[in-house]
Design a protein around this motif. Structure first.
Motif, PDB file in Angstrom:
ATOM      1  N   ARG A  24       0.808  -1.216   0.000  1.00  0.00           N
ATOM      2  CA  ARG A  24       0.000   0.000   0.000  1.00  0.00           C
ATOM      3  C   ARG A  24       0.840   1.264   0.000  1.00  0.00           C
ATOM      4  O   ARG A  24       0.395   2.320  -0.450  1.00  0.00           O
ATOM      5  CB  ARG A  24      -0.915   0.001   1.229  1.00  0.00           C
ATOM      6  N   ALA A  25       2.047   1.202   0.575  1.00  0.00           N
ATOM      7  CA  ALA A  25       2.903   2.388   0.666  1.00  0.00           C
ATOM      8  C   ALA A  25       4.324   1.942   0.948  1.00  0.00           C
ATOM      9  O   ALA A  25       4.582   0.808   1.362  1.00  0.00           O
ATOM     10  CB  ALA A  25       2.410   3.338   1.765  1.00  0.00           C
ATOM     11  N   VAL A  26       5.258   2.867   0.703  1.00  0.00           N
ATOM     12  CA  VAL A  26       6.675   2.644   0.994  1.00  0.00           C
ATOM     13  C   VAL A  26       7.153   3.785   1.876  1.00  0.00           C
ATOM     14  O   VAL A  26       6.860   4.955   1.608  1.00  0.00           O
ATOM     15  CB  VAL A  26       7.520   2.593  -0.300  1.00  0.00           C
ATOM     16  N   PHE A  27       7.886   3.448   2.943  1.00  0.00           N
ATOM     17  CA  PHE A  27       8.496   4.446   3.817  1.00  0.00           C
ATOM     18  C   PHE A  27      10.012   4.311   3.716  1.00  0.00           C
ATOM     19  O   PHE A  27      10.549   3.214   3.884  1.00  0.00           O
ATOM     20  CB  PHE A  27       8.066   4.235   5.269  1.00  0.00           C
ATOM     21  N   LEU A  28      10.687   5.409   3.427  1.00  0.00           N
ATOM     22  CA  LEU A  28      12.144   5.418   3.335  1.00  0.00           C
ATOM     23  C   LEU A  28      12.715   6.219   4.496  1.00  0.00           C
ATOM     24  O   LEU A  28      12.316   7.368   4.719  1.00  0.00           O
ATOM     25  CB  LEU A  28      12.604   6.037   2.013  1.00  0.00           C
ATOM     26  N   SER A  29      13.658   5.607   5.216  1.00  0.00           N
ATOM     27  CA  SER A  29      14.258   6.314   6.350  1.00  0.00           C
ATOM     28  C   SER A  29      15.273   7.345   5.882  1.00  0.00           C
ATOM     29  O   SER A  29      15.402   8.415   6.486  1.00  0.00           O
ATOM     30  CB  SER A  29      14.920   5.312   7.296  1.00  0.00           C
ATOM     31  N   HIS A  30      16.021   7.022   4.845  1.00  0.00           N
ATOM     32  CA  HIS A  30      16.985   7.946   4.254  1.00  0.00           C
ATOM     33  C   HIS A  30      17.316   7.411   2.858  1.00  0.00           C
ATOM     34  O   HIS A  30      16.821   6.349   2.455  1.00  0.00           O
ATOM     35  CB  HIS A  30      18.228   8.108   5.123  1.00  0.00           C
ATOM     36  N   LEU A  31      18.123   8.143   2.112  1.00  0.00           N
ATOM     37  CA  LEU A  31      18.244   7.862   0.684  1.00  0.00           C
ATOM     38  C   LEU A  31      19.553   7.199   0.288  1.00  0.00           C
ATOM     39  O   LEU A  31      19.904   7.196  -0.896  1.00  0.00           O
ATOM     40  CB  LEU A  31      18.038   9.154  -0.116  1.00  0.00           C
ATOM     41  N   HIS A  32      20.284   6.601   1.209  1.00  0.00           N
ATOM     42  CA  HIS A  32      21.450   5.809   0.824  1.00  0.00           C
ATOM     43  C   HIS A  32      20.979   4.612   0.002  1.00  0.00           C
ATOM     44  O   HIS A  32      19.944   4.010   0.273  1.00  0.00           O
ATOM     45  CB  HIS A  32      22.218   5.344   2.059  1.00  0.00           C
ATOM     46  N   VAL A  33      21.774   4.260  -1.010  1.00  0.00           N
ATOM     47  CA  VAL A  33      21.308   3.290  -1.998  1.00  0.00           C
ATOM     48  C   VAL A  33      21.045   1.915  -1.404  1.00  0.00           C
ATOM     49  O   VAL A  33      20.215   1.156  -1.924  1.00  0.00           O
ATOM     50  CB  VAL A  33      22.315   3.205  -3.174  1.00  0.00           C
ATOM     51  N   ASP A  34      21.719   1.555  -0.295  1.00  0.00           N
ATOM     52  CA  ASP A  34      21.428   0.242   0.279  1.00  0.00           C
ATOM     53  C   ASP A  34      20.011   0.176   0.845  1.00  0.00           C
ATOM     54  O   ASP A  34      19.468  -0.914   1.036  1.00  0.00           O
ATOM     55  CB  ASP A  34      22.467  -0.144   1.342  1.00  0.00           C
ATOM     56  N   HIS A  35      19.396   1.337   1.079  1.00  0.00           N
ATOM     57  CA  HIS A  35      18.026   1.377   1.598  1.00  0.00           C
ATOM     58  C   HIS A  35      16.996   1.704   0.519  1.00  0.00           C
ATOM     59  O   HIS A  35      15.792   1.663   0.793  1.00  0.00           O
ATOM     60  CB  HIS A  35      17.919   2.413   2.717  1.00  0.00           C
ATOM     61  N   THR A  36      17.446   2.039  -0.691  1.00  0.00           N
ATOM     62  CA  THR A  36      16.508   2.452  -1.747  1.00  0.00           C
ATOM     63  C   THR A  36      16.691   1.689  -3.055  1.00  0.00           C
ATOM     64  O   THR A  36      15.891   1.853  -3.981  1.00  0.00           O
ATOM     65  CB  THR A  36      16.671   3.953  -2.062  1.00  0.00           C
ATOM     66  N   GLY A  37      17.731   0.852  -3.157  1.00  0.00           N
ATOM     67  CA  GLY A  37      18.069   0.233  -4.438  1.00  0.00           C
ATOM     68  C   GLY A  37      16.992  -0.664  -5.008  1.00  0.00           C
ATOM     69  O   GLY A  37      16.976  -0.921  -6.214  1.00  0.00           O
ATOM     70  N   ALA A  56       9.700  15.387   7.389  1.00  0.00           N
ATOM     71  CA  ALA A  56      10.785  16.084   8.076  1.00  0.00           C
ATOM     72  C   ALA A  56      10.721  15.704   9.551  1.00  0.00           C
ATOM     73  O   ALA A  56       9.915  14.862   9.961  1.00  0.00           O
ATOM     74  CB  ALA A  56      10.650  17.588   7.892  1.00  0.00           C
ATOM     75  N   ASP A  57      11.578  16.313  10.347  1.00  0.00           N
ATOM     76  CA  ASP A  57      11.570  16.069  11.790  1.00  0.00           C
ATOM     77  C   ASP A  57      10.203  16.421  12.365  1.00  0.00           C
ATOM     78  O   ASP A  57       9.627  17.459  12.042  1.00  0.00           O
ATOM     79  CB  ASP A  57      12.659  16.915  12.443  1.00  0.00           C
ATOM     80  N   ASN A  58       9.659  15.525  13.186  1.00  0.00           N
ATOM     81  CA  ASN A  58       8.370  15.700  13.861  1.00  0.00           C
ATOM     82  C   ASN A  58       7.163  15.601  12.940  1.00  0.00           C
ATOM     83  O   ASN A  58       6.041  15.926  13.363  1.00  0.00           O
ATOM     84  CB  ASN A  58       8.319  17.040  14.621  1.00  0.00           C
ATOM     85  N   THR A  59       7.348  15.150  11.710  1.00  0.00           N
ATOM     86  CA  THR A  59       6.190  14.886  10.854  1.00  0.00           C
ATOM     87  C   THR A  59       5.331  13.804  11.504  1.00  0.00           C
ATOM     88  O   THR A  59       5.837  12.801  12.005  1.00  0.00           O
ATOM     89  CB  THR A  59       6.636  14.411   9.460  1.00  0.00           C
ATOM     90  N   ARG A  60       4.021  14.025  11.493  1.00  0.00           N
ATOM     91  CA  ARG A  60       3.081  13.075  12.077  1.00  0.00           C
ATOM     92  C   ARG A  60       1.942  12.875  11.082  1.00  0.00           C
ATOM     93  O   ARG A  60       1.278  13.836  10.693  1.00  0.00           O
ATOM     94  CB  ARG A  60       2.566  13.603  13.416  1.00  0.00           C
ATOM     95  N   LEU A  61       1.728  11.631  10.676  1.00  0.00           N
ATOM     96  CA  LEU A  61       0.746  11.325   9.650  1.00  0.00           C
ATOM     97  C   LEU A  61      -0.220  10.254  10.144  1.00  0.00           C
ATOM     98  O   LEU A  61       0.164   9.349  10.890  1.00  0.00           O
ATOM     99  CB  LEU A  61       1.437  10.815   8.383  1.00  0.00           C
ATOM    100  N   SER A  62      -1.472  10.361   9.702  1.00  0.00           N
ATOM    101  CA  SER A  62      -2.458   9.312   9.965  1.00  0.00           C
ATOM    102  C   SER A  62      -2.691   8.566   8.657  1.00  0.00           C
ATOM    103  O   SER A  62      -3.157   9.154   7.669  1.00  0.00           O
ATOM    104  CB  SER A  62      -3.764   9.923  10.473  1.00  0.00           C
ATOM    105  N   ILE A  63      -2.347   7.278   8.644  1.00  0.00           N
ATOM    106  CA  ILE A  63      -2.388   6.497   7.412  1.00  0.00           C
ATOM    107  C   ILE A  63      -3.074   5.157   7.685  1.00  0.00           C
ATOM    108  O   ILE A  63      -2.570   4.344   8.481  1.00  0.00           O
ATOM    109  CB  ILE A  63      -0.964   6.249   6.868  1.00  0.00           C
ATOM    110  N   ASP A  64      -4.202   4.939   7.069  1.00  0.00           N
ATOM    111  CA  ASP A  64      -4.886   3.645   7.147  1.00  0.00           C
ATOM    112  C   ASP A  64      -5.042   3.151   8.580  1.00  0.00           C
ATOM    113  O   ASP A  64      -4.778   1.985   8.892  1.00  0.00           O
ATOM    114  CB  ASP A  64      -4.138   2.599   6.310  1.00  0.00           C
ATOM    115  N   GLY A  65      -5.454   4.029   9.476  1.00  0.00           N
ATOM    116  CA  GLY A  65      -5.722   3.620  10.843  1.00  0.00           C
ATOM    117  C   GLY A  65      -4.504   3.526  11.732  1.00  0.00           C
ATOM    118  O   GLY A  65      -4.603   3.026  12.865  1.00  0.00           O
TER     119      GLY A  65
END
Length: 320
Positions: free
Chosen positions: A80-93, A158-167
């Motif tokens: 349903r969605a993808v969350f990326l912690s940061h953009l280093h290629v080992d985490h996004t490849g 960004a820092d302190n972002t807060r989201l409501s997603i699918d419950g």
């Protein structure tokens, strides 16, 4: 009181499930537990999935994520969605494969990719790379695939972002994987995030890549499960020296700085878990030593010096 010797306790903790007698409704699966960017023959690159019934949410998406999803019995339409912690290629490849194969197999729902600043540029580049194949389709005249840009959208956090997603509530905290000066142009442009997922039945914190961080400690307070990165500094340096025996001295100093300030040692993990009061810990993102039983027992002993709860060294495809 029954006293258990530390080595025996370490062995028990390394194999005990992070739940009680039955798995929780919302499960966290460590798809890939290798800390990149050096490939491993036994562990896939960093990727995880949060399973909520049939719905799947990728949390980081290293190379091989699609294959690991298949091994876990998860189909791409379930994501349903993808969350990326940061953009280093080992985490996004692996993100290009997720987006490209969804397009190729006509998965219709738009996929949302959540990530730090720069995620829009990353996804735009992947979308551009998909265009030639999408226009050609399967080579049948008049039957191209959907325009790649129409299949994905991006929300930057960004820092302190807060989201409501699918419950569930998702909260981000900027961590210390980067040490750019606060407020500098680099700090604004490049962020590494830790993520908290508050679900109806439990709370899960994923550190991503980070060094010791007061913000991550606050984010982690009272969590049911802490999924933490961990680094064996000496073990990693041994691997690097073997692969690059003639590394210049300056490069070695920069590497040591990175390993010791931008990542968590076993002692750091124990301190974080104890101060945050978490109920259980899963260790992931290994750069060295995870498949060495003696070293693994040492990690657990070090963590147990400060944190007394259950700890498990994750393997690929483990469920928590």
């Amino acid at each position: 009181m029954i006293r258990i010797a530390v080595p025996m306790l370490a062995a028990l903790l390394s194999t005990a499930p992070a739940w009680g007698q039955s798995p929780p409704a919302d499960r966290f699966v460590t798809l890939g537990t290798m800390g990149g960017p050096v490939p491993s023959t036994t562990r896939s690159q960093p990727a995880n999935v949060l399973l909520r019934g049939k719905d799947a949410y990728l949390i980081d998406c290293g190379d091989g994520a699609v294959e690991q999803l298949a091994k876990a019995g998860i189909l791409l339409p379930q994501v349903r969605a993808v969350f990326l912690s940061h953009l280093h290629v080992d985490h996004t490849g692996g993100l290009a494969a997720v987006l490209g194969l969804r397009n190729q197999t006509n998965v219709r729902p738009v996929l949302t990719v959540y990530g730090p600043p720069g995620t829009k540029a990353l996804v735009a580049g992947i979308v551009a790379s998909m265009e030639p194949a999408a226009r050609a389709g399967y080579g049948i005249p008049g039957q191209p695939w959907a325009p790649p840009a129409s299949t994905v959208t991006v929300v930057e956090m960004a820092d302190n972002t807060r989201l409501s997603i699918d419950g569930m509530t998702v909260t981000a905290a900027q961590n210390t994987h980067y040490d750019f000066a606060p407020g500098s142009a680099e700090d604004v442009a490049y962020k590494s995030l830790s993520l908290r997922f508050d679900l109806p039945g439990r709370s899960i914190v994923y550190t991503g890549d980070t060094g010791p961080s007061a913000a991550v400690e606050r984010l982690t307070k009272g969590a049911d499960l802490l999924v933490s990165e961990m680094i064996d500094v000496e073990g990693t340096l041994e691997v690097v020296r073997r692969i690059t025996p003639n590394m210049p001295a300056v490069a070695q100093q920069q590497l040591i700085r990175h390993l010791t300030t931008h990542h968590l040692t076993p002692k750091d993990v124990g301190t974080l878990a104890a101060r945050a009061g978490v109920k259980s810990v899963a260790i992931t993102h290994f750069a060295a030593g995870a498949d060495n039983s003696a070293r693994a027992a040492g990690y657990l002993r070090t963590i147990a010096e400060t944190y007394r709860g259950p700890v498990r060294i994750a393997k690929d495809l483990d469920h928590f």
